[in-house]
Design a protein around this motif. Structure first.
Motif, mmCIF file in Angstrom:
data_model
loop_
_atom_site.group_PDB
_atom_site.id
_atom_site.type_symbol
_atom_site.label_atom_id
_atom_site.label_comp_id
_atom_site.label_asym_id
_atom_site.label_seq_id
_atom_site.Cartn_x
_atom_site.Cartn_y
_atom_site.Cartn_z
ATOM 1 N N UNK A 1 0.801 -1.215 0.000
ATOM 2 C CA UNK A 1 0.000 0.000 0.000
ATOM 3 C C UNK A 1 0.835 1.267 0.000
ATOM 4 N N UNK A 2 2.148 1.117 0.231
ATOM 5 C CA UNK A 2 3.022 2.288 0.141
ATOM 6 C C UNK A 2 3.481 2.451 -1.300
ATOM 7 N N UNK A 3 3.849 3.667 -1.634
ATOM 8 C CA UNK A 3 4.306 3.949 -2.989
ATOM 9 C C UNK A 3 5.566 3.151 -3.322
ATOM 10 N N UNK A 4 6.508 3.106 -2.398
ATOM 11 C CA UNK A 4 7.755 2.382 -2.645
ATOM 12 C C UNK A 4 7.547 0.896 -2.846
ATOM 13 N N UNK A 5 6.670 0.299 -2.058
ATOM 14 C CA UNK A 5 6.387 -1.130 -2.221
ATOM 15 C C UNK A 5 5.717 -1.375 -3.563
ATOM 16 N N UNK A 6 4.857 -0.445 -3.972
ATOM 17 C CA UNK A 6 4.219 -0.560 -5.284
ATOM 18 C C UNK A 6 5.240 -0.538 -6.403
ATOM 19 N N UNK A 7 6.253 0.322 -6.281
ATOM 20 C CA UNK A 7 7.327 0.376 -7.283
ATOM 21 C C UNK A 7 8.089 -0.936 -7.297
ATOM 22 N N UNK B 1 12.333 7.705 -10.487
ATOM 23 C CA UNK B 1 11.218 8.642 -10.326
ATOM 24 C C UNK B 1 10.169 8.449 -11.424
ATOM 25 N N UNK B 2 10.590 7.969 -12.573
ATOM 26 C CA UNK B 2 9.639 7.602 -13.623
ATOM 27 C C UNK B 2 8.809 6.405 -13.153
ATOM 28 N N UNK B 3 9.463 5.430 -12.536
ATOM 29 C CA UNK B 3 8.753 4.250 -12.039
ATOM 30 C C UNK B 3 7.744 4.635 -10.956
ATOM 31 N N UNK B 4 8.096 5.619 -10.126
ATOM 32 C CA UNK B 4 7.174 6.134 -9.119
ATOM 33 C C UNK B 4 5.873 6.581 -9.778
ATOM 34 N N UNK B 5 5.988 7.260 -10.902
ATOM 35 C CA UNK B 5 4.803 7.803 -11.569
ATOM 36 C C UNK B 5 3.925 6.694 -12.142
ATOM 37 N N UNK B 6 4.534 5.598 -12.579
ATOM 38 C CA UNK B 6 3.729 4.457 -13.022
ATOM 39 C C UNK B 6 2.780 4.019 -11.910
ATOM 40 N N UNK B 7 3.318 3.900 -10.707
ATOM 41 C CA UNK B 7 2.523 3.410 -9.579
ATOM 42 C C UNK B 7 1.560 4.483 -9.091
ATOM 43 N N UNK B 8 2.049 5.684 -8.869
ATOM 44 C CA UNK B 8 1.213 6.767 -8.367
ATOM 45 C C UNK B 8 0.004 7.000 -9.260
ATOM 46 N N UNK B 9 0.218 6.951 -10.571
ATOM 47 C CA UNK B 9 -0.827 7.300 -11.527
ATOM 48 C C UNK B 9 -1.559 6.087 -12.100
ATOM 49 N N UNK B 10 -1.134 4.880 -11.710
ATOM 50 C CA UNK B 10 -1.851 3.673 -12.093
ATOM 51 C C UNK B 10 -1.596 3.175 -13.499
ATOM 52 N N UNK B 11 -0.427 3.490 -14.059
ATOM 53 C CA UNK B 11 -0.102 3.025 -15.410
ATOM 54 C C UNK B 11 0.792 1.800 -15.341
ATOM 55 N N UNK C 1 0.932 19.064 -10.004
ATOM 56 C CA UNK C 1 2.212 18.654 -10.611
ATOM 57 C C UNK C 1 2.943 17.585 -9.795
ATOM 58 N N UNK C 2 3.432 16.581 -10.503
ATOM 59 C CA UNK C 2 4.193 15.495 -9.860
ATOM 60 C C UNK C 2 5.545 15.274 -10.535
ATOM 61 N N UNK C 3 5.885 16.113 -11.520
ATOM 62 C CA UNK C 3 7.107 15.849 -12.283
ATOM 63 C C UNK C 3 8.362 15.916 -11.437
ATOM 64 N N UNK C 4 8.346 16.663 -10.333
ATOM 65 C CA UNK C 4 9.530 16.781 -9.490
ATOM 66 C C UNK C 4 9.505 15.823 -8.294
ATOM 67 N N UNK C 5 8.526 14.948 -8.238
ATOM 68 C CA UNK C 5 8.449 13.995 -7.130
ATOM 69 C C UNK C 5 9.622 13.027 -7.208
ATOM 70 N N UNK C 6 10.181 12.697 -6.055
ATOM 71 C CA UNK C 6 11.322 11.791 -5.973
ATOM 72 C C UNK C 6 10.939 10.569 -5.141
ATOM 73 N N UNK C 7 11.332 9.422 -5.618
ATOM 74 C CA UNK C 7 11.023 8.177 -4.915
ATOM 75 C C UNK C 7 11.621 8.205 -3.511
ATOM 76 N N UNK C 8 12.810 8.770 -3.370
ATOM 77 C CA UNK C 8 13.445 8.815 -2.053
ATOM 78 C C UNK C 8 12.600 9.600 -1.045
ATOM 79 N N UNK C 9 11.825 10.560 -1.494
ATOM 80 C CA UNK C 9 10.987 11.370 -0.601
ATOM 81 C C UNK C 9 9.644 10.710 -0.283
ATOM 82 N N UNK C 10 9.090 9.960 -1.232
ATOM 83 C CA UNK C 10 7.719 9.482 -1.101
ATOM 84 C C UNK C 10 7.580 7.973 -0.941
#
Length: 174
Positions: free
Chosen positions: A55-61, A78-88, A141-150
């Protein structure tokens, strides 16, 4: 994001277009990032992501990468983060939808725009790509989101924070 049912099987051109898109990602973009940034320390980071609660973003990645038999690539996680965050997912169609979303969300990098240009090969997806672009415009905007932060954050509150569900509901009203 739910996949719309396909009414007809892909014709040969559509199959070739998807193979070209997949080849561009796996044989061109990913190797370039690996060459530029190497693969140092990714094993430790990927193992850490695997220890995070479901259920965490990192585990989803971590789960997404494992399902596709991939590993983290420095400066690409960080691209992989967006796959999970946005459901792609990581299919050619979803890669294009993600790039359309990100362009709408303000990411006009060479990587996003260049990869989205491959969408010219898939005219049957153009209406969907336009919808995902608009969804990106309606989302924070999520383009600057970093996996290390979230990584350790729960996924659902993050989605609510960026207006993910409202952006999808907005499509029904358009």
């Amino acid at each position: 994001m739910p996949q719309l049912p396909t009414t007809a099987p892909l014709n040969r051109y559509q199959q070739l277009a998807r193979k070209t898109i997949e080849h561009a990602r796996t044989s061109f973009l990913i190797p370039i990032f690996q060459r530029l940034y190497g693969c140092q320390n990714v094993t430790v980071q990927q193992q850490y992501l695997q220890t995070l609660p479901p259920g965490t973003l990192g585990r989803g990645v971590a789960d997404l990468l494992q399902r596709h038999q991939l590993q983290l690539i420095p400066h690409y996680e960080d691209h992989d983060l967006k796959h999970v965050l946005l459901g792609y997912d990581m299919t050619p169609e979803d890669e294009l939808k993600l790039k359309a979303f990100m362009c709408g969300n303000g990411d006009l990098s060479v990587t996003s725009v260049g990869f989205l240009a491959l969408g010219l090969l898939t005219p049957e997806l153009w209406p969907q790509l336009a919808a995902h672009y608009r969804r990106g415009r309606r989302t924070q905007p999520v383009r600057h989101w970093r996996l290390t932060e979230y990584a350790a954050h729960d996924l659902e509150p993050l989605r609510r924070q960026i207006g993910f569900y409202e952006a999808q509901e907005g499509e029904a009203q358009v």
